[in-house]
Design a protein around this motif. Structure first.
Motif, PDB file in Angstrom:
ATOM      1  N   GLU A 175       0.808  -1.217   0.000  1.00 35.04           N
ATOM      2  CA  GLU A 175       0.000   0.000   0.000  1.00 35.04           C
ATOM      3  C   GLU A 175       0.845   1.272   0.000  1.00 35.04           C
ATOM      4  OE1 GLU A 175      -3.239   0.073  -0.189  1.00 35.04           O
ATOM      5  OE2 GLU A 175      -3.730  -2.027   0.152  1.00 35.04           O
ATOM      6  N   PHE A 176       2.130   1.158   0.302  1.00 35.03           N
ATOM      7  CA  PHE A 176       2.950   2.348   0.504  1.00 35.03           C
ATOM      8  C   PHE A 176       4.155   2.327  -0.426  1.00 35.03           C
ATOM      9  CE2 PHE A 176       0.861   1.152   4.468  1.00 35.03           C
ATOM     10  CZ  PHE A 176       0.148   2.303   4.745  1.00 35.03           C
ATOM     11  N   ASP A 177       4.353   3.457  -1.110  1.00 36.45           N
ATOM     12  CA  ASP A 177       5.450   3.511  -2.071  1.00 36.45           C
ATOM     13  C   ASP A 177       6.707   4.164  -1.517  1.00 36.45           C
ATOM     14  OD1 ASP A 177       4.456   6.024  -1.881  1.00 36.45           O
ATOM     15  OD2 ASP A 177       3.795   6.191  -3.972  1.00 36.45           O
ATOM     16  N   HIS A 178       6.643   4.703  -0.302  1.00 43.69           N
ATOM     17  CA  HIS A 178       7.856   5.236   0.314  1.00 43.69           C
ATOM     18  C   HIS A 178       7.699   5.260   1.839  1.00 43.69           C
ATOM     19  CE1 HIS A 178       5.772   9.090   0.869  1.00 43.69           C
ATOM     20  NE2 HIS A 178       5.397   8.992  -0.392  1.00 43.69           N
ATOM     21  N   LYS A 179       8.855   5.332   2.523  1.00 39.46           N
ATOM     22  CA  LYS A 179       8.871   5.219   3.988  1.00 39.46           C
ATOM     23  C   LYS A 179       8.066   6.310   4.673  1.00 39.46           C
ATOM     24  CE  LYS A 179      13.280   2.836   4.803  1.00 39.46           C
ATOM     25  NZ  LYS A 179      13.465   2.354   3.430  1.00 39.46           N
ATOM     26  N   GLU A 180       8.177   7.553   4.176  1.00 44.84           N
ATOM     27  CA  GLU A 180       7.517   8.668   4.841  1.00 44.84           C
ATOM     28  C   GLU A 180       6.007   8.457   4.892  1.00 44.84           C
ATOM     29  OE1 GLU A 180       9.835   8.911   2.571  1.00 44.84           O
ATOM     30  OE2 GLU A 180      11.488   9.790   3.722  1.00 44.84           O
ATOM     31  N   LYS A 181       5.443   7.976   3.790  1.00 46.50           N
ATOM     32  CA  LYS A 181       4.000   7.743   3.743  1.00 46.50           C
ATOM     33  C   LYS A 181       3.591   6.621   4.700  1.00 46.50           C
ATOM     34  CE  LYS A 181       0.307   6.726   0.403  1.00 46.50           C
ATOM     35  NZ  LYS A 181       0.033   6.414  -1.033  1.00 46.50           N
ATOM     36  N   ALA A 182       4.407   5.552   4.744  1.00 46.21           N
ATOM     37  CA  ALA A 182       4.098   4.434   5.640  1.00 46.21           C
ATOM     38  C   ALA A 182       4.206   4.851   7.095  1.00 46.21           C
ATOM     39  CB  ALA A 182       5.051   3.275   5.346  1.00 46.21           C
ATOM     40  N   LEU A 183       5.260   5.599   7.406  1.00 47.86           N
ATOM     41  CA  LEU A 183       5.444   6.037   8.791  1.00 47.86           C
ATOM     42  C   LEU A 183       4.348   7.003   9.205  1.00 47.86           C
ATOM     43  CD1 LEU A 183       7.279   5.615  11.179  1.00 47.86           C
ATOM     44  CD2 LEU A 183       8.773   7.426  10.316  1.00 47.86           C
ATOM     45  N   GLN A 184       3.918   7.846   8.276  1.00 45.46           N
ATOM     46  CA  GLN A 184       2.818   8.769   8.577  1.00 45.46           C
ATOM     47  C   GLN A 184       1.545   7.997   8.900  1.00 45.46           C
ATOM     48  OE1 GLN A 184       1.238  11.070   5.266  1.00 45.46           O
ATOM     49  NE2 GLN A 184       0.977  12.855   6.594  1.00 45.46           N
ATOM     50  N   TRP A 185       1.277   6.936   8.147  1.00 44.64           N
ATOM     51  CA  TRP A 185       0.074   6.132   8.423  1.00 44.64           C
ATOM     52  C   TRP A 185       0.161   5.510   9.822  1.00 44.64           C
ATOM     53  CZ3 TRP A 185      -1.555   1.425   9.977  1.00 44.64           C
ATOM     54  CH2 TRP A 185      -2.902   1.123   9.782  1.00 44.64           C
ATOM     55  N   LEU A 186       1.327   4.972  10.153  1.00 46.91           N
ATOM     56  CA  LEU A 186       1.492   4.367  11.480  1.00 46.91           C
ATOM     57  C   LEU A 186       1.337   5.404  12.584  1.00 46.91           C
ATOM     58  CD1 LEU A 186       4.523   2.041  10.683  1.00 46.91           C
ATOM     59  CD2 LEU A 186       2.249   1.266  11.383  1.00 46.91           C
ATOM     60  N   ASP A 187       1.909   6.597  12.373  1.00 45.33           N
ATOM     61  CA  ASP A 187       1.776   7.661  13.368  1.00 45.33           C
ATOM     62  C   ASP A 187       0.313   8.041  13.566  1.00 45.33           C
ATOM     63  OD1 ASP A 187       4.513   7.739  13.668  1.00 45.33           O
ATOM     64  OD2 ASP A 187       4.799   9.449  12.332  1.00 45.33           O
ATOM     65  N   GLN A 188      -0.414   8.199  12.469  1.00 45.88           N
ATOM     66  CA  GLN A 188      -1.808   8.646  12.546  1.00 45.88           C
ATOM     67  C   GLN A 188      -2.718   7.595  13.168  1.00 45.88           C
ATOM     68  OE1 GLN A 188      -2.569   9.598   8.437  1.00 45.88           O
ATOM     69  NE2 GLN A 188      -1.988  11.748   8.678  1.00 45.88           N
ATOM     70  N   HIS A 189      -2.379   6.312  13.005  1.00 45.86           N
ATOM     71  CA  HIS A 189      -3.272   5.248  13.451  1.00 45.86           C
ATOM     72  C   HIS A 189      -2.771   4.532  14.700  1.00 45.86           C
ATOM     73  CE1 HIS A 189      -4.553   5.920   9.295  1.00 45.86           C
ATOM     74  NE2 HIS A 189      -5.717   5.437   9.667  1.00 45.86           N
ATOM     75  N   ARG A 190      -1.722   5.075  15.331  1.00 44.27           N
ATOM     76  CA  ARG A 190      -1.153   4.399  16.497  1.00 44.27           C
ATOM     77  C   ARG A 190      -2.193   4.168  17.585  1.00 44.27           C
ATOM     78  NH1 ARG A 190       3.240   7.403  20.190  1.00 44.27           N
ATOM     79  NH2 ARG A 190       1.370   8.272  21.164  1.00 44.27           N
ATOM     80  N   ASP A 191      -2.900   5.227  17.967  1.00 45.02           N
ATOM     81  CA  ASP A 191      -3.871   5.087  19.055  1.00 45.02           C
ATOM     82  C   ASP A 191      -4.994   4.125  18.687  1.00 45.02           C
ATOM     83  OD1 ASP A 191      -2.446   6.793  20.677  1.00 45.02           O
ATOM     84  OD2 ASP A 191      -3.576   8.571  20.085  1.00 45.02           O
ATOM     85  N   SER A 192      -5.421   4.170  17.426  1.00 45.76           N
ATOM     86  CA  SER A 192      -6.484   3.252  16.990  1.00 45.76           C
ATOM     87  C   SER A 192      -5.990   1.809  17.005  1.00 45.76           C
ATOM     88  CB  SER A 192      -6.971   3.632  15.588  1.00 45.76           C
ATOM     89  OG  SER A 192      -7.647   4.864  15.619  1.00 45.76           O
ATOM     90  N   LEU A 193      -4.727   1.588  16.603  1.00 45.66           N
ATOM     91  CA  LEU A 193      -4.181   0.228  16.629  1.00 45.66           C
ATOM     92  C   LEU A 193      -4.074  -0.294  18.052  1.00 45.66           C
ATOM     93  CD1 LEU A 193      -1.381   0.637  13.939  1.00 45.66           C
ATOM     94  CD2 LEU A 193      -3.440  -0.735  13.714  1.00 45.66           C
ATOM     95  N   LEU A 194      -3.615   0.553  18.972  1.00 46.17           N
ATOM     96  CA  LEU A 194      -3.555   0.144  20.376  1.00 46.17           C
ATOM     97  C   LEU A 194      -4.948  -0.199  20.904  1.00 46.17           C
ATOM     98  CD1 LEU A 194      -1.013   2.831  21.604  1.00 46.17           C
ATOM     99  CD2 LEU A 194      -0.651   0.364  21.789  1.00 46.17           C
ATOM    100  N   ALA A 195      -5.914   0.654  20.562  1.00 44.51           N
ATOM    101  CA  ALA A 195      -7.293   0.414  21.012  1.00 44.51           C
ATOM    102  C   ALA A 195      -7.875  -0.824  20.336  1.00 44.51           C
ATOM    103  CB  ALA A 195      -8.159   1.638  20.722  1.00 44.51           C
ATOM    104  N   ALA A 196      -7.450  -1.095  19.094  1.00 43.56           N
ATOM    105  CA  ALA A 196      -7.950  -2.269  18.376  1.00 43.56           C
ATOM    106  C   ALA A 196      -7.503  -3.561  19.069  1.00 43.56           C
ATOM    107  CB  ALA A 196      -7.464  -2.253  16.932  1.00 43.56           C
ATOM    108  N   VAL A 197      -6.273  -3.560  19.594  1.00 45.00           N
ATOM    109  CA  VAL A 197      -5.807  -4.736  20.345  1.00 45.00           C
ATOM    110  C   VAL A 197      -6.690  -4.942  21.584  1.00 45.00           C
ATOM    111  CG1 VAL A 197      -3.898  -5.732  21.653  1.00 45.00           C
ATOM    112  CG2 VAL A 197      -3.440  -4.511  19.519  1.00 45.00           C
ATOM    113  N   ASP A 198      -6.989  -3.847  22.285  1.00 45.46           N
ATOM    114  CA  ASP A 198      -7.861  -3.947  23.464  1.00 45.46           C
ATOM    115  C   ASP A 198      -9.243  -4.467  23.072  1.00 45.46           C
ATOM    116  OD1 ASP A 198      -5.839  -2.960  25.053  1.00 45.46           O
ATOM    117  OD2 ASP A 198      -6.545  -0.891  24.950  1.00 45.46           O
ATOM    118  N   ALA A 199      -9.775  -3.920  21.957  1.00 42.60           N
ATOM    119  CA  ALA A 199     -11.112  -4.339  21.513  1.00 42.60           C
ATOM    120  C   ALA A 199     -11.121  -5.810  21.123  1.00 42.60           C
ATOM    121  CB  ALA A 199     -11.556  -3.474  20.335  1.00 42.60           C
TER     122      ALA A 199
END
Length: 963
Positions: free
Chosen positions: A608-632
């Protein structure tokens, strides 16, 4: 206090003395007054400008808007002028506004003769104004609205016959003759018991006229006004402008500017939209009060009940009738057919310059027929959804209150003293209120009604996510009720979509997450989200990203749990699949060369990602949701997702440094994998958890988890996993000072990684080998290993690990005395670290630069780099590099000759190293402490530190050339 009571006037020092000491002031009284004034000037912002010396005394310089007393007196003067001009409605409004500034007894307590006299005079002023207001209300026939107020005032002043007479008249005119006569009997008995006198002749005369229902009690002016078919006085029907209104300065400025820009003779229509409880009505009313003087033909207000519990929205037909009635149009002149009433309303507004508030609108159709077609007026519309069907309207969305405005509202509604008593709890309370004025007001009301509660007590109750909406409810109004009305007003398909969004684990969501939940394509999901924005249940952020207000989120989660449907579980799994797919691809991009769990070649080909900056931005933006997804997933019993998602969080945390939170997810991952009986996932989560523990300095835990991971790898005969776990063990042993053991492991892993073709692992083992060899004083070998590691990472475009490898390489080259080259490597590490922002490694890189610069004699630049490292380390959550940073700062301070500061930093480094069992750092700290003690002339202490350092270095086989 005395100066403010006489604001703008000179108060002689002698009078201030009398106010302070009554009739027996001390000889030093005047001196104490001047001293108190000086202290006030120093403590009050702009004190010398507010309290000025003038002739024989002092004068308080304040504006009318800064002091309620001045505003109160100004309004009383304006009311008298309105009465003289025959504008009784306007006078009544001014009197009511003046009285609204009164919040309790003025100057209550024991204040001396001067203060008591002032207090009595102000109370008399207030009562006189109230009596004048009630006379106007009785003349206007508005007795029902004032009876309760009158009765409360009479209870406060039971012997004041003028107040009692107004209450008797109000009761009589509301059809309660018996109650009016009973009031006379009550005051007659009270006067006799307490003063031994009879009522005044005026009160006795009123009693007799009420007894015989004297026609003179019906005032001729009021009778004439009621029988007259024409309206001669402009209506003034704005609601009460709450005195504790706070903030919204930019929104008020927008309304006033928009009204001011309108060409003469043109209609101005402004609309305020926002979620329920955001304070739209209060804002519109405040703006109207500020602008009403510019509209001489009056003002009208109507609640259209678009979102009122238990009421259907008011139709345009009924709204026109209510507005005409409020404008004093006789009922017989208001047509009973739709077309006639609409024409009568437009005829009334034609040519008039008025302020019209259409509050709480539900739809464009409800409002359109109420907008004047030909009028030089200002129309203010408030609604939850944006009424896009209206043309020629300027819009303003009313969002959450900014933090400062929220604080001001809390201070005003709860009281400054109580809010300031618990500043941290007040701050958290406002965060839980989410900037929603309704929530702040309800919270303040609950606290005010429970004086024994601390703010912290309410905060603790609000922390319970399941109870929060219930806590924000008071006397039938609440956030939950406001949101429920918005939800119930939506079409069924929109309700279903909103309910599914309640299963989203975070506050922010994008269109792809929504598409996964709703099982649709991205464009359709975006349309659904935009519709929810229109009804103000969702906030639009950047393109494609939306946010749920915290309280809306609580509400939608309650809806989702209370109205759970069979397809909800599938929606949750679709969302988790989406998270796993995106997070895995993002981490594959940011961390090239890492092993994939599943060898899906087709999936790898469609990253889904063609360069590191875009991938890292996605991870940064979705960090809290990913943490909450593990809890859910954990709470829902979805073990595979609970076991699988944390790996990506562990990798992301290695760059962004949120290991405490990531470790909680990884611990759940370990537990879930064990319940599944999946040794591979158990091993994977144990290894990532161990590295998170290592970064936090929890070395013993990390070693225990890595040893278990090695055993699991052997049980599965997984050579790749075993090599990976042994490499991490070598890293942990190095930190614990077991250098020879760490050396053997790293050498073995490097050979095994080459045999397996595990390129990334080969690079990381060579990088660690470089550091271990530096510590053992084998600088040439360390440089060779470091250069090979950097070359490997560059070949696979791995940035994060190359930063660490360059750092270790810089140490090896410094050990060879090639300082310029060492600095170049440290600078390269810093550039890469800043390029993708690696807060976990930044303090170490900055400290490395500082060490090299000290060796080069560049002390100013070294100090700058060391101070920057210390700042970053202080703000970091990880502990593993903290001792290294303090040691670096200590070396800089030692080189600068600041031995005391060097000593403080070295002691901190020693304490951290001992606590975390970082043996090499402990020995280095002792070595540096010995050098500093020696420079200070404390030779015995220096010998003790050096002896202890020598013992540790000898155990680790560290030669003197490397110390």
């Amino acid at each position: 206090m005395t100066l403010l009571l006489n604001a703008g006037r000179v108060v002689p020092v002698s009078r201030l003395v009398a106010a302070g000491w009554n009739e027996e002031p001390p000889d030093s009284a005047e001196h104490q007054v001047r001293k108190a004034v000086a202290k006030l000037r120093s403590r009050i912002p702009h004190g010398p400008e507010i309290i000025v010396t003038d002739g024989p005394g002092y004068r308080a310089v304040v504006e009318t808007g800064q002091l309620d007393l001045l505003r109160h007196q100004q309004l009383l003067r304006e009311a008298r002028e309105s009465l003289d001009a025959g504008r009784t409605v306007r006078a009544a409004a001014q009197l009511r506004e003046a009285l609204a500034l009164w919040r309790g007894p003025v100057l209550a307590g024991s204040g001396g003769q001067v203060v008591d006299a002032a207090s009595t005079a102000l109370e008399e002023q207030r009562l006189t104004a109230a009596e004048r207001l009630y006379d106007l209300c009785i003349d206007a026939g508005e007795v029902a609205e004032i009876t309760g107020e009158l009765r409360a005032l009479v209870d406060e002043h039971p012997l004041r016959e003028t107040l009692r007479s107004r209450l008797m008249l109000a009761l009589y005119h509301s059809g309660q003759q018996a109650a009016a006569l009973e009031e006379f009997a009550r005051v007659r008995d009270r006067l006799a018991d307490e003063l031994g006198i009879d009522p005044s002749a005026e009160l006795i005369g009123l009693h007799e006229r009420i007894l015989r229902q004297d026609p003179s009690l019906v005032r001729a002016e009021r009778s004439a006004a009621r029988s007259s078919p024409s309206v001669t006085e402009a209506p003034y029907a704005l609601p009460f402008d709450v005195p504790d209104f706070a903030g919204r300065s930019s929104e008020l400025e927008w309304v006033c500017d928009a009204a001011g820009r309108a060409p003469e003779g043109a209609l101005t229509v402004l609309a305020l939209d926002g979620m329920g409880g955001s304070g739209k009505t209060a804002l519109a009313v405040r703006a109207a009060h500020q602008l009403v003087e510019q509209y001489p033909d009056g003002s009208l207000f109507i609640d259209l009940h678009g979102f009122t519990p238990g009421q259907a929205p008011l139709s345009a037909f009924h709204a026109q009738g209510d507005l005409l009635a409020a404008a004093s149009i006789p009922s017989e002149e208001i047509p009973t057919v739709s077309a006639g009433r609409a024409a009568r309303w437009q005829s009334y507004m034609r040519g008039r310059r008025m302020v019209l508030i259409l509050d709480n609108a539900a739809a464009s159709e409800q409002v359109r027929a109420l907008i004047p077609s030909s009028s030089d007026s200002l129309v203010l519309i408030t609604s939850r959804p944006r009424l896009t069907g209206l043309d020629g309207v300027e819009w303003l969305s009313v969002g959450a209150l900014p933090e400062l405005d929220s604080h001001q509202l809390l201070r005003t509604t709860l009281g400054a003293e109580r809010a300031e008593r618990e500043p941290d709890a007040a701050g958290e309370l406002l965060r839980l209120c989410g900037g929603l004025p309704l929530a702040v007001r309800i919270a303040a009301a609950r606290l005010a009604n429970r004086p024994h509660w601390t703010v912290q007590r309410l905060v603790e109750r609000l922390r319970d996510h399941n109870r929060r909406l219930d806590e924000f409810t008071s006397e039938g109004r609440g956030v939950a009720g406001a949101l429920l009305l918005s939800y119930q007003s939506m079409p069924r398909d929109q309700q279903a979509a909103f309910r599914l969004l309640g299963h989203h684990p975070g506050r922010y969501l994008d269109t792809r997450e929504a598409a996964a939940l709703l099982d649709t394509d991205v464009l359709t999901a975006e349309d659904v989200l935009e519709e929810l924005v229109d009804v103000r249940l969702l906030e639009a952020r950047e393109p494609g990203v939306y946010a749920l207000h915290d309280l809306v989120r609580s509400f939608v989660q309650r809806v989702a749990q209370g109205q759970r449907e069979p397809e909800d579980g599938q929606a949750v799994q679709r969302l988790l699949d989406h998270y796993l797919h995106m997070a895995e691809h993002a981490c594959d991009t940011v961390f090239p060369g890492r092993r994939r769990i599943e060898n899906d070649e087709e999936d790898q080909a469609h990253n889904e990602f063609d360069h590191k900056e875009k991938a890292l931005q996605w991870l940064d933006q979705h960090r809290d949701s990913l943490l909450a997804a593990v809890d859910a997933a954990h709470d829902e019993g979805l073990l595979w997702y609970t076991a699988r998602l944390p790996r990506e969080l562990g990798f992301h945390s290695s760059i962004r440094g949120y290991d405490s939170r990531a470790n909680v997810a990884l611990e759940k991952g370990v537990s879930a994998a064990r319940q599944l009986g999946d040794r591979s996932l158990t091993r994977l989560n144990l290894m990532n958890l161990a590295m998170g523990k290592w970064r936090l300095g929890q070395l013993r835990d990390a070693v225990g988890q890595l040893e278990e991971a090695v055993d699991l790898s052997r049980q599965m005969a997984d050579e790749y996993s075993e090599a990976e776990c042994r490499a991490r063990l070598g890293q942990a042993y190095n930190s614990m000072g077991e250098l020879e053991r760490a050396l053997r492991l790293s050498q073995e892993v490097s050979r095994r990684a080459q045999e397996l073709g595990f390129t990334r692992l080969d690079g990381s083992s060579l990088s660690m080998l470089s550091l271990i060899l530096v510590r053992l004083g084998r600088f040439e070998e360390a440089m060779e290993s470091g250069e090979r590691a950097v070359a490997i990472f560059d070949s696979i475009e791995e940035v994060q690990l190359s930063v660490t490898a360059l750092n270790y390489l810089s140490q090896a080259i410094e050990g060879l005395g090639r300082f310029e080259e060492a600095l170049a490597r440290a600078d390269a590490a810093l550039e890469r670290c800043q390029r993708i922002s690696i807060p976990a490694a930044l303090p170490l890189v900055l400290a490395r630069r500082a060490d090299v610069l000290v060796r080069m004699g560049e002390l100013d630049e070294a100090a700058e780099s060391a101070d920057h490292a210390l700042t970053k380390a202080t703000n970091s959550t990880g502990d593993i590099y903290r001792a290294t940073v303090h040691l670096s700062v200590g070396r800089v301070r030692y080189a600068q000759g600041d031995l005391d500061m060097a000593l403080a930093q070295q002691r901190l480094a020693h304490e951290i190293a001992c606590r975390l069992e970082l043996r090499y750092d402990e020995a280095t700290a002792l070595w540096d402490l010995a050098r500093t003690a020696e420079a200070q002339g404390r030779l015995q202490t220096a010998r003790q530190h050096r002896s202890a350092a020598d013992s540790l270095f000898s155990l680790m086989k560290v030669p003197e050339t490397a110390r």
